[in-house]
Design an enzyme around this catalytic site. Structure first.
Site, PDB file in Angstrom:
ATOM      1  N   SER A 148       0.848  -1.199   0.000  1.00  0.00           N
ATOM      2  CA  SER A 148       0.000   0.000   0.000  1.00  0.00           C
ATOM      3  C   SER A 148       0.874   1.237   0.000  1.00  0.00           C
ATOM      4  O   SER A 148       1.984   1.226   0.568  1.00  0.00           O
ATOM      5  CB  SER A 148      -0.904   0.010   1.238  1.00  0.00           C
ATOM      6  OG  SER A 148      -1.600   1.252   1.332  1.00  0.00           O
ATOM      7  N   TYR A 161      -1.789  -0.994  10.513  1.00  0.00           N
ATOM      8  CA  TYR A 161      -1.935  -1.322   9.097  1.00  0.00           C
ATOM      9  C   TYR A 161      -0.762  -0.752   8.292  1.00  0.00           C
ATOM     10  O   TYR A 161      -0.191  -1.437   7.440  1.00  0.00           O
ATOM     11  CB  TYR A 161      -3.255  -0.768   8.564  1.00  0.00           C
ATOM     12  CG  TYR A 161      -3.507  -1.090   7.107  1.00  0.00           C
ATOM     13  CD1 TYR A 161      -3.996  -2.337   6.719  1.00  0.00           C
ATOM     14  CD2 TYR A 161      -3.241  -0.152   6.108  1.00  0.00           C
ATOM     15  CE1 TYR A 161      -4.215  -2.642   5.378  1.00  0.00           C
ATOM     16  CE2 TYR A 161      -3.464  -0.443   4.766  1.00  0.00           C
ATOM     17  CZ  TYR A 161      -3.946  -1.690   4.417  1.00  0.00           C
ATOM     18  OH  TYR A 161      -4.156  -1.981   3.089  1.00  0.00           O
TER      19      TYR A 161
END
Length: 255
Positions: A148, A161
């Protein structure tokens, strides 16, 4: 891009983006072993049936927890029994939508942290470890991890995350170094903020619109925007690309 007749394992396949990968691979002629948690068996089975209809390739669904070695063994065995082996692994499964809300790192619990790192990082490593013997036997393979852009930007509200995706980038490089001698490439795709149901559980419409305005291409990102990069890194044409993280975000982050 060289997918015809190859066997691809896609994790997190029952979700929106995972389902796009399954459809794209079968359309290109690959056979897909789609896997997701047992609770998603109904959706995963329906996805596999739909992807197999009028496609050059075929898909089957096998439930599995990516943090279970036994489940990974069952997935790899199913791929061998159905299609003859494993040529490609797409490590797509991750905890994201399940985060429910953003919270400061000081309010995260140890359990919060461990759950995200266990799935997003350990599960990806377990998947790599599980498929490597089959890839070695075939004298090569492709592993595509999903990272990401938050690993580069840092995003407030979900430090666990962000840390997990930075770890996926590191795992990608380490695995590429170790597995290159066996003809196995290991790369990652780092999406920007995708405008889908999962993103909207954590982000407001204004937040997503602001992210879109900050991109060179100036629009929201759709799940289908990721398909080409994943197909390329899984293909024979990407045989001399390894250890890389390919950012796909419309020009929001330059590396």
């Amino acid at each position: 891009m060289g997918a015809d007749g190859r066997t691809v394992v896609v994790t997190g396949a029952a979700g929106g983006i995972g389902g796009r990968y399954v459809h794209a691979f079968t359309a290109s002629g690959a056979n897909v072993l789609a896997t997701d948690v047992a609770a998603a068996t109904g959706a995963g089975t329906a996805l596999a049936e739909k992807a197999s209809t009028a496609s050059a390739g075929r898909a089957v669904f096998v439930p599995g927890d990516i943090t279970s070695d036994d489940d990974w063994a069952a997935v790899v065995e199913a791929a061998r029994a159905e299609f003859g082996g494993v040529d490609v692994l797409v490590n797509n499964a991750a905890v994201y939508q399940g985060l429910a809300s953003k919270r400061p790192l000081t309010e995260l619990t140890t359990e919060d942290w461990d759950t995200v790192l266990r799935v997003n990082v350990r599960g990806s490593w377990q998947g790599i470890r599980a498929v490597v013997p089959a890839m070695r036997a075939a004298d090569g393979g492709r592993i595509v991890n999903i990272s990401s852009t938050v690993a580069r930007m840092g995003a407030p509200g979900f430090a666990h995350y962000v840390a997990s995706k930075a770890a996926v980038d590191g795992l990608t490089r380490a695995a590429a170094r170790e597995l290159g001698a066996h003809g196995i490439t290991v790369n990652a795709v780092a999406p920007g903020l995708v405008s889908d149901e999962a993103s909207r559980t954590l982000n407001t419409d204004d937040y997503i619109a602001t992210a879109a305005r900050g991109r060179a291409l100036g629009r929201e990102m759709a799940p289908d925007d990721l398909v080409g990069a994943v197909l390329f890194l899984a293909s024979a044409e990407a045989g001399f690309v390894t250890g890389q993280t390919l950012v796909v975000d419309g020009g929001g982050v330059f590396t």
